[in-house]
Write a protein that holds these residues in place. Structure first.
Motif, PDB file in Angstrom:
ATOM      1  N   LEU A  47     -28.216  -3.537  -9.705  1.00  0.00           N
ATOM      2  CA  LEU A  47     -28.710  -3.984  -8.390  1.00  0.00           C
ATOM      3  C   LEU A  47     -27.722  -3.576  -7.303  1.00  0.00           C
ATOM      4  CD1 LEU A  47     -30.216  -7.509  -9.156  1.00  0.00           C
ATOM      5  CD2 LEU A  47     -31.446  -5.425  -8.612  1.00  0.00           C
ATOM      6  N   PHE A  48     -26.424  -3.700  -7.622  1.00  0.00           N
ATOM      7  CA  PHE A  48     -25.396  -3.286  -6.657  1.00  0.00           C
ATOM      8  C   PHE A  48     -25.542  -1.789  -6.357  1.00  0.00           C
ATOM      9  CE2 PHE A  48     -21.227  -1.278  -6.032  1.00  0.00           C
ATOM     10  CZ  PHE A  48     -20.828  -1.903  -4.861  1.00  0.00           C
ATOM     11  N   ILE A  49     -25.754  -0.985  -7.417  1.00  0.00           N
ATOM     12  CA  ILE A  49     -25.870   0.475  -7.215  1.00  0.00           C
ATOM     13  C   ILE A  49     -27.114   0.795  -6.355  1.00  0.00           C
ATOM     14  CG2 ILE A  49     -26.231   2.709  -8.375  1.00  0.00           C
ATOM     15  CD1 ILE A  49     -24.577   1.526 -10.740  1.00  0.00           C
ATOM     16  N   LEU A  50     -28.225   0.104  -6.627  1.00  0.00           N
ATOM     17  CA  LEU A  50     -29.445   0.361  -5.834  1.00  0.00           C
ATOM     18  C   LEU A  50     -29.229   0.012  -4.356  1.00  0.00           C
ATOM     19  CD1 LEU A  50     -32.313  -0.821  -8.218  1.00  0.00           C
ATOM     20  CD2 LEU A  50     -31.843   1.502  -7.472  1.00  0.00           C
ATOM     21  N   VAL A  51     -28.516  -1.081  -4.114  1.00  0.00           N
ATOM     22  CA  VAL A  51     -28.222  -1.471  -2.732  1.00  0.00           C
ATOM     23  C   VAL A  51     -27.248  -0.457  -2.118  1.00  0.00           C
ATOM     24  CG1 VAL A  51     -27.156  -3.256  -1.279  1.00  0.00           C
ATOM     25  CG2 VAL A  51     -28.749  -3.905  -3.082  1.00  0.00           C
ATOM     26  N   LEU A  52     -26.242  -0.052  -2.919  1.00  0.00           N
ATOM     27  CA  LEU A  52     -25.271   0.948  -2.449  1.00  0.00           C
ATOM     28  C   LEU A  52     -25.994   2.241  -2.028  1.00  0.00           C
ATOM     29  CD1 LEU A  52     -22.227   1.996  -2.312  1.00  0.00           C
ATOM     30  CD2 LEU A  52     -22.655   2.901  -4.600  1.00  0.00           C
ATOM     31  N   LEU A  64     -23.498  12.550  -5.625  1.00  0.00           N
ATOM     32  CA  LEU A  64     -22.417  12.048  -6.485  1.00  0.00           C
ATOM     33  C   LEU A  64     -22.928  10.871  -7.326  1.00  0.00           C
ATOM     34  CD1 LEU A  64     -19.380  12.821  -6.718  1.00  0.00           C
ATOM     35  CD2 LEU A  64     -18.896  10.830  -5.306  1.00  0.00           C
ATOM     36  N   VAL A  65     -23.631   9.962  -6.673  1.00  0.00           N
ATOM     37  CA  VAL A  65     -24.176   8.792  -7.384  1.00  0.00           C
ATOM     38  C   VAL A  65     -25.241   9.248  -8.379  1.00  0.00           C
ATOM     39  CG1 VAL A  65     -25.362   6.580  -7.097  1.00  0.00           C
ATOM     40  CG2 VAL A  65     -23.677   7.285  -5.434  1.00  0.00           C
ATOM     41  N   TYR A  66     -26.046  10.225  -7.976  1.00  0.00           N
ATOM     42  CA  TYR A  66     -27.077  10.745  -8.877  1.00  0.00           C
ATOM     43  C   TYR A  66     -26.428  11.399 -10.103  1.00  0.00           C
ATOM     44  CZ  TYR A  66     -30.770  13.638 -10.815  1.00  0.00           C
ATOM     45  OH  TYR A  66     -31.647  14.232 -11.688  1.00  0.00           O
ATOM     46  N   GLY A  67     -25.364  12.186  -9.859  1.00  0.00           N
ATOM     47  CA  GLY A  67     -24.638  12.851 -10.958  1.00  0.00           C
ATOM     48  C   GLY A  67     -24.090  11.837 -11.951  1.00  0.00           C
ATOM     49  N   TRP A 271     -16.330  -2.643 -16.656  1.00  0.00           N
ATOM     50  CA  TRP A 271     -17.484  -1.921 -16.095  1.00  0.00           C
ATOM     51  C   TRP A 271     -17.835  -2.466 -14.711  1.00  0.00           C
ATOM     52  CZ3 TRP A 271     -20.766   1.906 -15.595  1.00  0.00           C
ATOM     53  CH2 TRP A 271     -22.063   1.699 -15.146  1.00  0.00           C
ATOM     54  N   LEU A 272     -17.884  -3.779 -14.588  1.00  0.00           N
ATOM     55  CA  LEU A 272     -18.215  -4.418 -13.307  1.00  0.00           C
ATOM     56  C   LEU A 272     -17.181  -4.037 -12.237  1.00  0.00           C
ATOM     57  CD1 LEU A 272     -20.042  -6.586 -11.842  1.00  0.00           C
ATOM     58  CD2 LEU A 272     -18.335  -8.249 -12.504  1.00  0.00           C
ATOM     59  N   ALA A 273     -15.899  -4.143 -12.607  1.00  0.00           N
ATOM     60  CA  ALA A 273     -14.829  -3.833 -11.647  1.00  0.00           C
ATOM     61  C   ALA A 273     -14.877  -2.358 -11.248  1.00  0.00           C
ATOM     62  CB  ALA A 273     -13.477  -4.172 -12.271  1.00  0.00           C
ATOM     63  N   ALA A 278     -15.623   1.683  -7.316  1.00  0.00           N
ATOM     64  CA  ALA A 278     -16.090   3.048  -7.031  1.00  0.00           C
ATOM     65  C   ALA A 278     -17.099   3.032  -5.882  1.00  0.00           C
ATOM     66  CB  ALA A 278     -16.703   3.668  -8.282  1.00  0.00           C
ATOM     67  N   GLY A 279     -18.021   2.067  -5.931  1.00  0.00           N
ATOM     68  CA  GLY A 279     -19.035   1.951  -4.880  1.00  0.00           C
ATOM     69  C   GLY A 279     -18.399   1.658  -3.533  1.00  0.00           C
ATOM     70  N   GLY A 280     -17.462   0.723  -3.535  1.00  0.00           N
ATOM     71  CA  GLY A 280     -16.776   0.342  -2.293  1.00  0.00           C
ATOM     72  C   GLY A 280     -16.014   1.520  -1.702  1.00  0.00           C
ATOM     73  N   ILE A 281     -15.301   2.242  -2.559  1.00  0.00           N
ATOM     74  CA  ILE A 281     -14.509   3.395  -2.084  1.00  0.00           C
ATOM     75  C   ILE A 281     -15.441   4.474  -1.521  1.00  0.00           C
ATOM     76  CG2 ILE A 281     -13.026   5.318  -2.858  1.00  0.00           C
ATOM     77  CD1 ILE A 281     -11.734   3.255  -4.815  1.00  0.00           C
ATOM     78  N   LEU A 282     -16.547   4.719  -2.239  1.00  0.00           N
ATOM     79  CA  LEU A 282     -17.499   5.754  -1.787  1.00  0.00           C
ATOM     80  C   LEU A 282     -18.056   5.405  -0.409  1.00  0.00           C
ATOM     81  CD1 LEU A 282     -19.093   8.357  -2.568  1.00  0.00           C
ATOM     82  CD2 LEU A 282     -20.867   6.857  -3.477  1.00  0.00           C
TER      83      LEU A 282
END
Lengths: 291, 223
Positions: A47-52, A64-67, A271-273, A278-282
């Motif tokens: 869910l976090f990735i979808l929102v990201l 990058l996220v798709y890769g 995994w969560l961290a 990674a999402g935050g940095i991106l």
């Protein structure tokens, strides 16, 4: 006379749903990376990735996220070709088709890249304006690429998620996201009864197809379909009564308890961290907050 | 009409969740008072019915087929609040398990199809059917008109949500980031196909099912 296409299409739709359920079960049972994670952590991170993905603004970040989704599919032992087909067929291809006019200056004005058509003068009808030159614009192309990339990346993670966990586990995991217990129970019961109904409809349609020599007029066919919907509804009401009585006889008194027991391990927290960092940095690097 | 992930920006899909959640809460509260423990199996089977109703393809013209969304029909048969929950559950399952409609767009899709579809459909049906006999033709016409109106209102809302994306959700340089078509394109594109085709299919299926139930099991129309 109507053709019998409607019979085939309904049977095909039922087969498609059953096929998706079977494939999900098959891949969910493999010993891959995502399959090994606790469903609660996976649900939260997906869910976090979808929102990201919805917050990203550039094609590079989206690619990058798709890769990363392709890498995850590989480590989760999902055949890449199968995964690509499941992702790209329909939603992203459909999106690419509908976004085509948006790359033109009719929808997205901007700097012309390629002129496709030239008219003697521009035309205007109310809010619609056709310029003298219809061209692909740089801004339109960028909008189209970002839009299709975003949809493809989102669909990739949605498909990956459903393919790597059993459906019953997904519903159980929703409890961890504070979804009310009654809704979780309703969803998991819906999933089970869905297949009972699909079987019922499949039987009705197969029986009808097997005794069809030539089709009836469309009006008769429509009445027949309406009667099948009516029968399905009547059976569904009867079934809900029976299921409720069966639940009562097994000691149900209005309290919903889950039999799922979750066990989080170090790898789940890692995994969560990793995903959150990674999402935050991106996101921050895209907005120019870091680097 | 299912909006996929990536078509709506964060502000829109968050707003749509915020608008839809109170309707889910009211529906759950209303059902909890009337159904109590019976609620889960009743709604689950209602949701499964809402899901499979979309599988019934009906012949339209020259070999083409279409299907109904069934929100109004389910509201007439189960009651409006049960329909809100049942159709929402079907849409959530479609999004989570079948990728039909986006996960971020669940709020928007449920508002357009489950909340508006069921409540508008039921409201129009009750308004036209009034106190007519359960087996009257007026009820068949009421069902057809209600289904047509509710589907078109749902389509109009979907068009507005998509058409607002280039206005509100843009990059810093002003380029659209999500669904790129403005209201002047998105609304007519969605409205026309529903006014001229899908609305008629929805109305026809709803009317035919009501007529079938009037003949065979009229008690089911006592909602």
């Amino acid at each position: 006379m109507a053709s019998t296409t409607f019979l085939d299409k309904t049977l095909l739709a039922i087969t498609h749903v059953t096929e998706q359920a079977l494939f999900s079960e098959k891949f969910a049972n493999r010993r891959g990376f995502l399959q090994s994670l606790d469903i609660r952590f996976q649900l939260a991170t997906f869910l976090f990735i979808l929102v990201l993905i919805s917050f990203l603004h550039t094609p590079q970040s989206l690619w990058l996220v798709y890769g990363a989704s392709l890498l995850l599919a590989f480590f989760s032992r999902i055949p890449l070709r199968f995964f690509l087909m499941r992702v790209w067929l329909f939603v992203p291809i459909f999106t690419a088709a509908i976004v085509l006019p948006a790359i033109l200056n009719i929808v997205t004005p901007g700097d012309n890249l390629w002129v496709l058509v030239k008219f003697s003068h521009p035309h205007t009808w109310g809010p619609y304006h056709i310029p003298a030159e219809i061209a692909v614009t740089q801004q339109g192309l960028w909008t189209g690429v970002v839009f299709v990339s975003r949809v493809a990346a989102s669909v990739s993670y949605a498909v990956l998620f459903t393919m790597t966990h059993r459906w019953s586990d997904i519903f159980a995991g929703l409890r961890a996201l504070f979804v009310p217990r009654v809704l979780v129970m309703t969803l998991s019961m819906t999933e089970r009864y869905l297949f009972v109904f699909l079987r019922l409809i499949q039987d009705m349609y197969r029986a009808r197809k097997s005794r069809t020599i030539r089709p009836f007029p469309a009006s008769i066919e429509r009445s027949w379909i309406a009667s099948r919907i009516g029968i399905t509804f009547r059976k569904s009401v009867e079934m809900s009564e029976d299921v409720y009585k069966a639940m009562l006889s097994r000691g149900f008194h209005g309290e919903f308890r889950s039999i799922n027991r979750f066990h989080s391990r170090f790898v789940d927290y890692l995994w969560l961290a990793t995903v959150l960092m990674a999402g935050g940095i991106l996101l921050m690097s895209e907005r120019g907050i870091v680097w | 009409m299912h909006i996929p992930d990536g078509y709506l920006g964060p502000a829109t899909y968050a707003a749509m969740y915020a608008v839809t959640i109170p309707f889910w809460a009211v529906a759950s509260w209303k059902l909890n008072r009337t159904l109590k423990a019976k609620q889960a199996p009743y709604l689950a089977i209602g949701a499964a019915f809402a899901f499979v109703i979309m599988m019934f393809n009906i012949p339209i013209i020259g070999g083409t087929t279409g299907h109904a969304t069934g929100a109004t029909l389910i509201a007439i048969l189960l009651g409006p609040w049960a329909a809100v929950i049942a159709v929402s559950a079907a849409l959530i399952i479609q999004a989570l398990l079948f990728g039909d409609g986006g996960i971020t767009a669940i709020g928007a899709n449920c508002f357009n199809m489950a909340v508006v579809g069921a409540l508008v459909g039921y409201g129009v049906y009750r308004l036209i059917a009034a106190r007519s006999e359960i087996t009257s033709r007026r009820r068949v016409a009421a069902g057809a008109i209600a289904a047509y109106v509710s589907l078109n209102v749902s389509a109009l809302l979907t068009g507005i949500e998509l058409g607002l994306q280039p206005v509100f959700e843009r990059s810093t340089s002003g380029r659209p980031l999500y669904a790129p078509y403005p209201l002047s394109v998105a609304v007519p594109a969605l409205a026309l196909e529903h006014l001229l085709l899908f609305g008629i299919v929805e109305a026809a299926i709803t009317a035919l099912v009501i007529r079938y139930i009037q003949k065979n099991d009229p008690d089911m129309l006592k909602q």
